[in-house]
Design an enzyme around this catalytic site. Structure first.
Site, PDB file in Angstrom:
ATOM      1  N   ARG A 292      -8.671  19.659  -4.256  1.00 43.49           N
ATOM      2  CA  ARG A 292      -8.327  18.504  -3.429  1.00 43.49           C
ATOM      3  C   ARG A 292      -8.877  17.218  -4.052  1.00 43.49           C
ATOM      4  O   ARG A 292      -8.240  16.173  -4.017  1.00 43.49           O
ATOM      5  CB  ARG A 292      -8.881  18.672  -2.007  1.00 43.49           C
TER       6      ARG A 292
ATOM      7  N   TYR B 245      12.019   0.271   4.460  1.00 44.00           N
ATOM      8  CA  TYR B 245      12.343   1.656   4.783  1.00 44.00           C
ATOM      9  C   TYR B 245      11.889   1.964   6.206  1.00 44.00           C
ATOM     10  O   TYR B 245      10.810   1.532   6.641  1.00 44.00           O
ATOM     11  CB  TYR B 245      11.664   2.570   3.770  1.00 44.00           C
TER      12      TYR B 245
ATOM     13  N   ASP C 207       6.324  -2.064  -2.865  1.00 43.63           N
ATOM     14  CA  ASP C 207       6.982  -0.756  -2.910  1.00 43.63           C
ATOM     15  C   ASP C 207       8.061  -0.851  -3.981  1.00 43.63           C
ATOM     16  O   ASP C 207       9.076  -1.526  -3.796  1.00 43.63           O
ATOM     17  CB  ASP C 207       7.583  -0.422  -1.544  1.00 43.63           C
TER      18      ASP C 207
ATOM     19  N   LYS D 232      11.927  10.006  -5.507  1.00 40.44           N
ATOM     20  CA  LYS D 232      13.189   9.364  -5.840  1.00 40.44           C
ATOM     21  C   LYS D 232      13.390   9.290  -7.357  1.00 40.44           C
ATOM     22  O   LYS D 232      13.497  10.324  -8.004  1.00 40.44           O
ATOM     23  CB  LYS D 232      13.255   7.986  -5.182  1.00 40.44           C
TER      24      LYS D 232
END
Length: 392
Positions: A59, A111, A185, A210
Site C-alpha cells: 500500500r 465531469y 484536470d 482514458k
C-alpha cells in the site's frame, strides 16, 4: 539470490516526449534485465534489517507503481508523480489538501463525478465550491474570494470542450495575495497535447483510465506536480487513505503510455476530420471541437495544445429524441461511457456520464452527443455516423 543485471542508464530529462513515453521510469529491470517493467505482484517485502528496506508494504509503495509515477512526472514535466486506484481517487486526494472553510473555484463545465464530489461530499465537510466560466478571465477574477485556496480547471472541459487559458489564469492568480493552487484536470488532452505545469499550474490530475491507458481495460488515476511540500502531503494521504492501484493496473497504464504519442496523433486527426464532416452535415445544428476555427477558444487551443484531442461534441437538429436515435443508431461507435480507448464511443452525457449534474447550474442539454473518436479508419467512422444521422 538472482544475479544483478548490468543496466545501461540514460538521462531522461534531455529526451523528447516520444522517447520519455517509452523509457521514463522504466529502465530494464536490474534483476534479470527485463525490458518491460515487471508486475511486482506482492503485498509485502523481505527486509535485510529492521527498518532498512526500499519497500516494506505494497500500500505504501510498489516497484511497478513507482515506475508509473516516475513516468507521469516526466511526461508532465514535473518532479513528482502519484498513482491511484481511479481518476476520482486522484481527485479526492488532491481535494484533501483543503480544510474546512476553504473555497475552491472550479470550471462551470466539469465531469459529473468532479461536481458530485465537491457538492455532495466535501461541502458536508465545510469546503466551499463555486463554478465559473474559466474561459472568461474577468469572471474568474470576480469569483475569487479571500478564502479561495484552489482553482480547479478542466481544459478542454467535459462535455462542452471549453478551453481555458492556463497561463493567463496562472498570471491572474499570481496577483492575488492568497495565491491559490491551480489544479488542472488534463484527462481530455493528455500530456502529449498539453503540459499544464509548464503553463503555470501547480498540480495535474488524470483519469489514466482514458487516453493514458488507451485500451479500455484498466481504471487508474495519476497526479503530477513539482512542489516538494505538497508532494509530501499527497504522498502521506496516498498511503494513509489507501486508494492505490494494484501492480497489474500500473503495468497496463505503462504499456498504454508507450504508444500515447502515436495514438493521440491518430485520435486528433480522426476527430478533426469527423468534426469538419459533421459541421457540414445539414442535420447537425452545432459542432464543438477545439480544432475547428468555429470554436470560441480556438486561438487559445492552438497556442497551448500540440494536438486537439479525440473528443467531439455536437447537437443534432430535432432535439433530444433525434439525439437519442443517433446515439443508439451507430454500429462502429459503441454506445458506452468513458473515453480515450482505441475504439470509438458515443454517448448522451445528460443521460449517462453527467446525470449527477441534472437540475444544477451545470446541467447538460439532453440534445448533446459526445464522441470519443478512436483510431479506426476515419472513412468507416464517418460512414457510420452518416448512416445513423440519415436513418428514418
Amino acid at each position: 539470490m538472482p544475479r544483478k543485471h548490468v543496466v545501461r542508464t540514460h538521462t531522461i530529462r534531455r529526451m523528447n516526449f516520444e522517447t520519455l513515453a517509452i523509457h521514463a521510469g522504466q529502465p530494464p529491470d536490474p534483476a534479470y534485465g527485463a525490458v518491460m517493467t515487471p508486475i511486482y505482484q506482492t503485498s509485502t517485502y523481505a527486509q535485510n534489517k529492521i527498518g532498512e528496506a526500499a519497500y516494506d508494504y505494497a500500500r505504501t509503495a510498489n516497484p511497478t507503481r513507482t515506475a508509473l509515477q516516475d513516468c507521469i512526472a516526466a511526461l508532465e514535466g514535473g518532479k513528482h508523480g502519484l498513482a491511484f486506484a481511479s481518476g476520482m481517487a486522484a481527485i479526492d486526494c488532491v481535494i484533501r489538501l483543503l480544510r474546512p472553510g476553504d473555497h475552491v473555484l472550479a470550471s462551470n463545465d466539469v465531469y459529473g463525478g468532479t461536481y458530485r464530489i465537491f457538492k455532495r461530499v466535501y461541502e458536508d465537510y465545510g469546503v466551499q465550491a463555486s463554478f465559473v466560466e474559466m474561459s472568461d478571465l474577468d469572471a474568474v477574477r470576480a469569483a475569487m474570494r479571500p478564502n479561495t485556496r484552489m482553482i480547479w480547471i478542466e481544459t478542454p472541459t467535459n462535455p462542452l470542450l471549453k478551453v481555458a487559458d492556463i497561463a493567463a489564469i496562472a498570471h491572474l492568480r499570481d496577483a492575488v495575495r492568497a495565491a491559490p493552487q491551480i489544479v488542472v484536470d488534463n484527462t481530455f488532452a493528455s500530456p502529449y497535447a498539453q503540459q499544464p505545469l509548464k503553463l503555470g499550474a501547480d498540480i495535474v490530475v488524470h483519469s489514466a483510465t482514458k487516453y493514458l491507458g488507451g485500451h479500455s481495460d484498466v481504471v487508474n488515476g495519476l497526479v503530477a506536480l513539482n512542489d516538494d511540500a505538497t508532494f509530501a502531503r499527497l504522498k502521506f494521504l496516498q498511503n494513509a487513505v489507501g486508494a492505490v492501484p494494484g501492480p497489474f493496473d500500473c503495468f497496463l497504464v505503462l504499456r498504454g503510455i508507450k504508444t500515447l504519442h502515436v495514438r493521440m496523433e491518430r485520435h486528433s486527426a480522426n476527430a478533426m476530420a469527423v468534426a469538419a464532416w459533421l459541421e457540414s452535415h445539414p442535420r447537425v445544428e452545432r459542432v464543438i471541437y477545439p480544432g475547428l476555427p468555429s470554436h470560441p477558444q480556438h486561438a487559445i487551443a492552438r497556442r497551448q495544445m500540440r494536438v486537439f484531442g479525440g473528443m467531439v461534441s455536437f447537437v443534432v437538429k430535432g432535439g433530444p429524441e433525434a439525439a437519442r436515435r443517433v446515439a443508439e443508431g451507430t454500429k462502429l461507435f459503441a454506445l458506452a461511457e468513458s473515453l480515450g480507448g482505441v475504439e470509438s464511443l458515443i454517448e448522451l452525457p445528460a443521460a449517462m456520464t453527467h446525470m449527477s449534474v441534472a437540475n444544477s447550474p451545470l446541467e447538460v442539454s439532453p440534445a448533446l452527443i459526445r464522441l470519443s473518436v478512436g483510431i479506426e479508419h476515419v472513412d468507416d467512422l464517418i460512414a457510420d455516423l452518416k448512416e445513423a444521422l440519415e436513418a428514418r
